[in-house]
Design an enzyme around this catalytic site. Structure first.
Site, PDB file in Angstrom:
ATOM      1  N   SER A 133       0.113  -9.587  -8.401  1.00 24.69           N
ATOM      2  CA  SER A 133       0.505  -9.049  -9.704  1.00 24.69           C
ATOM      3  C   SER A 133       1.887  -9.579 -10.026  1.00 24.69           C
ATOM      4  O   SER A 133       2.652  -9.943  -9.120  1.00 24.69           O
ATOM      5  CB  SER A 133       0.538  -7.516  -9.657  1.00 24.69           C
ATOM      6  OG  SER A 133       1.183  -6.985 -10.807  1.00 24.69           O
ATOM      7  N   TYR A 146       2.928   0.924  -6.293  1.00 21.92           N
ATOM      8  CA  TYR A 146       2.097  -0.241  -6.602  1.00 21.92           C
ATOM      9  C   TYR A 146       2.865  -1.536  -6.334  1.00 21.92           C
ATOM     10  O   TYR A 146       2.345  -2.458  -5.700  1.00 21.92           O
ATOM     11  CB  TYR A 146       1.647  -0.180  -8.055  1.00 21.92           C
ATOM     12  CG  TYR A 146       0.858  -1.388  -8.501  1.00 21.92           C
ATOM     13  CD1 TYR A 146      -0.386  -1.674  -7.954  1.00 21.92           C
ATOM     14  CD2 TYR A 146       1.353  -2.238  -9.492  1.00 21.92           C
ATOM     15  CE1 TYR A 146      -1.116  -2.784  -8.367  1.00 21.92           C
ATOM     16  CE2 TYR A 146       0.633  -3.339  -9.909  1.00 21.92           C
ATOM     17  CZ  TYR A 146      -0.602  -3.610  -9.344  1.00 21.92           C
ATOM     18  OH  TYR A 146      -1.317  -4.713  -9.759  1.00 21.92           O
TER      19      TYR A 146
END
Length: 285
Positions: A133, A146
């Protein structure tokens, strides 16, 4: 001879789009998911074999890999795509949810990679593509857990790439920005909230308004990311990282162009209370 890829988390979003795109390019695809009963049409597509694989179930991992080898003879590429995004204030996220985030995004990815490597070494080649990501290199508030999982994926992948060079196995990292898929629907549903943390209320409200401003922008689609993944699988280079999204590129450029503390100080100023104008400016870099 057709090439074969195995992808995790293929039931929706980037995973489904990638399975379809590789099949359209003539690859044989093993599209895996925790619950094949939730498959929405992949099994009806030519060149796609849908099967169960839970990244936290070692037996299902081994069974899926062996089924792919039995069906196609060999596997040429692994795409570790399964994952989800736990969002919210760190204090609002209970330890068991932190553990679950790492179980899927980090340890699950490692389990699948470990199970696949003997086959790649036996073949004398292979490609491991890990979907990370933009949050694996640049962070924002409300993404601490995250981002931590994706920073771990980035470090693991980079180190592993040096090890596997000796085995003619390449490692690639895909870094999507904001992609409008069910991934974010789930993230919204599981957003950690604790009404007792009233001290954060004004800050959280302002951050929510800021992140809302991303919606409807010039964003990549899941199909766009699938094409980036395909490039990583087929460009025959040792390129490690592939950015997938125009929204994340300015933030990465900013990080790469400034000394570390200058970048941290700047980012801190962006996320100070009432800093919305500065945030808007940051997105234009």
């Amino acid at each position: 001879m057709k090439k074969t890829m195995l992808i995790t988390g293929a039931s929706s979003g980037i995973g489904k789009a990638t399975a379809l795109y590789f099949a359209q390019q003539g690859w044989q695809v093993m599209a895996t998911m925790r619950d094949p009963a939730k498959d929405d049409g992949l099994a009806q597509q030519p060149g796609i074999l849908v099967m169960r694989l839970d990244v936290n179930d070692p037996l299902s991992i081994q069974a899926a890999i062996q089924a792919g080898i039995d069906a196609y003879g060999r596997i040429d590429a692994l795409v570790n795509n399964a994952g989800y995004g736990q969002q919210g204030l760190f204090e609002a996220i209970p330890p068991e949810k932190v553990q679950a985030q790492f179980d899927t995004n980090v340890f699950g990815l490692m389990h699948v990679t470990r199970a696949m490597l003997p086959h790649f070494r036996n073949n004398g080649s292979g490609i491991v593509i890990n979907v990370s990501s933009g949050a694996g290199r640049v962070t924002t508030p409300l993404l601490s857990v995250y981002a931590a999982s994706k920073f771990a994926v980035e470090g693991f992948s980079e180190s592993l790439s040096f090890e596997l060079d000796s085995q003619n196995i390449r490692v690639k990292i895909i870094e999507p920005g904001f992609i409008p898929t069910t991934f974010y629907d789930r993230a919204g549903q599981e957003f950690a909230f604790d009404p007792a943390l009233d001290d954060y209320k004004s800050f959280s409200d302002e951050m929510a308004s800021f992140f809302k401003s991303f919606e409807g922008g010039n964003l990549f689609s899941a199909e766009d990311v699938a094409r980036v993944i395909y490039t990583a699988a087929t460009d025959d280079t040792h390129q490690l990282r592939y950015v997938a999204g125009p929204d994340i590129e300015p933030l990465l450029n900013l990080r790469n162009s400034k000394p570390d503390q200058d970048y941290v100080d700047y980012t801190r100023s962006v996320f100070t209370p009432n800093g919305f104008g500065q945030r808007t400016k940051a997105l234009s870099y």
